[in-house]
Scaffold this motif. Structure first.
Motif, PDB file in Angstrom:
ATOM      1  N   GLU A 121      -1.749  -6.946 -10.269  1.00 40.15           N
ATOM      2  CA  GLU A 121      -2.591  -6.471  -9.165  1.00 40.15           C
ATOM      3  C   GLU A 121      -1.764  -5.742  -8.107  1.00 40.15           C
ATOM      4  O   GLU A 121      -2.128  -4.642  -7.674  1.00 40.15           O
ATOM      5  CB  GLU A 121      -3.313  -7.656  -8.531  1.00 40.15           C
ATOM      6  N   VAL A 122      -0.640  -6.336  -7.699  1.00 39.07           N
ATOM      7  CA  VAL A 122       0.152  -5.692  -6.639  1.00 39.07           C
ATOM      8  C   VAL A 122       0.915  -4.486  -7.175  1.00 39.07           C
ATOM      9  O   VAL A 122       1.155  -3.521  -6.443  1.00 39.07           O
ATOM     10  CB  VAL A 122       1.109  -6.684  -5.942  1.00 39.07           C
ATOM     11  N   LEU A 125      -1.370  -1.787  -6.906  1.00 39.97           N
ATOM     12  CA  LEU A 125      -1.520  -1.463  -5.497  1.00 39.97           C
ATOM     13  C   LEU A 125      -0.431  -0.505  -5.027  1.00 39.97           C
ATOM     14  O   LEU A 125      -0.691   0.416  -4.246  1.00 39.97           O
ATOM     15  CB  LEU A 125      -1.470  -2.756  -4.670  1.00 39.97           C
ATOM     16  N   LEU A 153       4.436  -8.454  -0.947  1.00 43.65           N
ATOM     17  CA  LEU A 153       2.987  -8.609  -0.856  1.00 43.65           C
ATOM     18  C   LEU A 153       2.414  -9.565  -1.902  1.00 43.65           C
ATOM     19  O   LEU A 153       1.231  -9.919  -1.839  1.00 43.65           O
ATOM     20  CB  LEU A 153       2.311  -7.246  -1.031  1.00 43.65           C
ATOM     21  N   GLN A 156       0.530 -12.713  -0.734  1.00 40.63           N
ATOM     22  CA  GLN A 156      -0.417 -12.462   0.356  1.00 40.63           C
ATOM     23  C   GLN A 156       0.109 -13.005   1.692  1.00 40.63           C
ATOM     24  O   GLN A 156      -0.407 -13.988   2.230  1.00 40.63           O
ATOM     25  CB  GLN A 156      -1.780 -13.059   0.019  1.00 40.63           C
ATOM     26  N   LEU A 184      -1.451   2.462   2.639  1.00 33.96           N
ATOM     27  CA  LEU A 184      -1.551   1.154   1.994  1.00 33.96           C
ATOM     28  C   LEU A 184      -1.789   0.062   3.032  1.00 33.96           C
ATOM     29  O   LEU A 184      -2.655  -0.810   2.846  1.00 33.96           O
ATOM     30  CB  LEU A 184      -0.279   0.862   1.208  1.00 33.96           C
ATOM     31  N   GLN A 185      -1.050   0.088   4.133  1.00 32.02           N
ATOM     32  CA  GLN A 185      -1.197  -0.935   5.173  1.00 32.02           C
ATOM     33  C   GLN A 185      -2.601  -0.916   5.761  1.00 32.02           C
ATOM     34  O   GLN A 185      -3.194  -1.971   6.007  1.00 32.02           O
ATOM     35  CB  GLN A 185      -0.145  -0.713   6.273  1.00 32.02           C
ATOM     36  N   ARG A 187      -5.244   0.023   4.215  1.00 31.37           N
ATOM     37  CA  ARG A 187      -6.183  -0.412   3.184  1.00 31.37           C
ATOM     38  C   ARG A 187      -6.214  -1.936   3.059  1.00 31.37           C
ATOM     39  O   ARG A 187      -7.289  -2.529   2.924  1.00 31.37           O
ATOM     40  CB  ARG A 187      -5.815   0.217   1.835  1.00 31.37           C
ATOM     41  N   ILE A 188      -5.048  -2.592   3.127  1.00 33.05           N
ATOM     42  CA  ILE A 188      -5.025  -4.040   2.934  1.00 33.05           C
ATOM     43  C   ILE A 188      -5.107  -4.802   4.256  1.00 33.05           C
ATOM     44  O   ILE A 188      -5.401  -5.996   4.269  1.00 33.05           O
ATOM     45  CB  ILE A 188      -3.775  -4.481   2.155  1.00 33.05           C
ATOM     46  N   VAL A 190      -2.833  -5.786   6.499  1.00 33.44           N
ATOM     47  CA  VAL A 190      -1.844  -6.800   6.847  1.00 33.44           C
ATOM     48  C   VAL A 190      -1.156  -6.449   8.171  1.00 33.44           C
ATOM     49  O   VAL A 190      -0.813  -5.287   8.423  1.00 33.44           O
ATOM     50  CB  VAL A 190      -0.795  -6.952   5.721  1.00 33.44           C
TER      51      VAL A 190
END
Length: 354
Positions: A121-122, A125, A153, A156, A184-185, A187-188, A190
Motif C-alpha cells: 500500500e505505501v 503511495l 509512513l 501510520q 502526497l502530504q 493527500r494523506i 499527516v
C-alpha cells in the motif's frame, strides 16, 4: 493526526546553548518548516520532537499526549509514533525495498499478511510498487529517498519529521521531489515538520515557516508573510534576494550616502543609522524619465544574463543596488529605476541581526 506544541524547550551541549526556551505550535495536518542557517538549532528541535535528544527543560505534546515534560516525562522514541526521514535516507543496503519498508512493522510484531499488504500500500503511495524486490544500489537517489519516506509512513505515524531529505538530490530532481512530497502530504493529511536551509523549499512547500537563528525564533508566518513582511533585517536578508541599504532617517524620509534626494518610505523613526530593504524584483525599470516617487537615474556597474532576465548591479549613490530587468543594457549605461515606497521595509537598530 494530532497537533504539536513545544513550550519553553531549551537544550545545551556543554557550554553551547542550542535552543533558547523555544515555543512553537503546529496545527493538525499542517506542513510546518523550520528554516535557518546551519547551526541555528532546527535539527536539534526536530530530534527533540522525535525523542532522539532530551531537552534540558520544557514541554512537548502531541495533541493531549505529553511526550516530554522536564525530568518527569520522557517518552522513548519508539513509543512516540513519529515517522522520521533522515538526510542520508538511512536505507539498509542489504535489504530489499520491501524489507526496508517492512522493518518498522516487524518491530511492532505486525502479522505477515497484514505487513505485506501495508508495504504494498505505501509503496504504491510513493509510486514504487514495481520496485518492491530491488535493492538500494539498484535505485536512483530519488527512489531511495522515496523508500525512506515509505518506511516512515508504513506504521501510520502521528507526525512525519523530515530532516533535509532532498539535500543529496540534484537541482532538477529536488524540484520534482518537493512538488511530489507536498502533494502526497496534502493527500494523506499527516502533520509534518520539515527542516531545511533552502529558502525555495521552504517557500514552495510550507503552510507556515519558522525562521531560526542561533537557537531563537526570528519569525513565524506563512511563506507570503515571511517573504513580503520580514520581521527584522536577518529574516529579510536570509529569505530570498534583497537589497539592504544604509541611511539616515529624518522627517519620514531616508537619506542615502551620495544620493542627492531623499527616499520616501512607508514609515521610519528619525535616526542616524537605519537600513532599507527592497527586493530586486520590486524595483521598477523605466524606459524613459518618470515622475513616480523614488525615481533615480543610476549607472550600470555590471550585468549578468540569467536566461529569463538580466541581473544588474547599479550605483545608487555610494552603495550598490541589484536590479532585475528583461531589457539588455550595456555596462556603464544609465537606467531610470523606481523604488516604490510600499515595497521598502525600514529597520532600525532594534531590528538588527544579533
Amino acid at each position: 493526526m494530532p497537533d504539536l506544541t513545544l513550550t519553553s524547550v531549551a537544550k545545551s551541549f556543554g557550554p553551547n546553548v542550542v535552543l533558547h526556551d523555544l515555543d512553537l505550535h503546529v496545527d493538525d495536518g499542517e506542513f510546518f518548516t523550520l528554516l535557518g542557517p546551519s547551526g541555528c538549532g532546527k535539527s536539534t528541535t526536530l530530534w527533540s520532537i522525535a525523542g532522539l535528544h532530551s531537552p534540558d527543560r520544557g514541554r512537548i505534546a502531541f495533541g493531549d499526549r505529553v511526550v516530554f515534560d522536564g525530568g518527569r516525562v520522557d517518552v522513548a522514541p519508539e513509543r512516540r509514533n513519529c515517522g522520521v526521514v533522515f538526510q542520508s535516507y538511512a536505507v539498509w543496503p542489504h535489504r530489499s525495498v520491501h524489507d526496508n519498508v517492512a522493518y518498522p512493522l516487524r518491530l511492532r510484531r505486525v502479522g505477515r499478511s497484514a505487513r505485506t499488504a501495508r508495504v504494498r500500500e505505501v509503496l504504491e503511495l510513493v509510486e514504487l510498487g514495481p520496485y518492491e524486490k530491488r535493492f538500494p544500489h539498484e535505485l536512483s537517489g530519488g527512489q531511495q529517498q522515496r523508500v525512506a519516506l515509505a518506511r516512515a509512513l508504513a506504521y501510520q505515524p502521528d507526525l512525519l519529521l523530515l530532516d533535509e531529505p532532498f539535500s543529496n538530490l540534484d537541482a532538477k530532481l529536488r524540484e520534482r521531489a518537493r512538488e511530489w512530497l507536498r502533494a502526497l502530504q496534502q493527500r494523506i493529511g499527516v502533520t509534518t515538520v520539515f527542516v531545511t536551509h533552502d529558502q525555495d523549499e521552504a517557500l514552495s512547500m510550507s503552510d507556515r515557516i519558522m525562521v531560526m537563528k542561533a537557537g531563537r525564533v526570528r519569525q513565524v508566518g506563512t511563506p507570503e508573510e515571511i517573504y513580503h513582511s520580514p520581521a527584522d533585517e536577518f529574516v529579510a536578508d536570509f529569505v530570498g534576494t534583497v537589497n539592504v541599504l544604509s541611511g539616515k532617517a529624518a522627517s519620514g524620509q531616508v537619506w542615502l550616502p551620495g544620493l542627492a534626494q531623499p527616499l520616501a518610505v512607508p514609515s521610519a523613526a528619525d535616526g542616524p543609522d537605519v537600513r532599507l530593504a527592497i527586493r530586486s524584483e520590486r524595483i521598477v525599470v523605466h524606459a524613459e524619465e518618470s515622475s513616480a516617487a523614488n525615481t533615480v537615474t543610476v549607472t550600470v556597474r555590471s550585468r549578468a544574463f540569467l536566461g529569463d532576465h538580466y541581473r544588474y548591479v547599479v550605483a545608487l549613490g555610494e552603495q550598490d543596488l541589484v536590479v532585475r530587468s528583461v531589457a539588455p543594457v550595456d555596462r556603464g549605461a544609465e537606467l531610470t529605476v523606481e523604488l516604490p515606497p510600499s515595497s521598502i521595509r525600514v529597520f532600525g537598530r532594534a531590528d538588527r541581526d544579533s
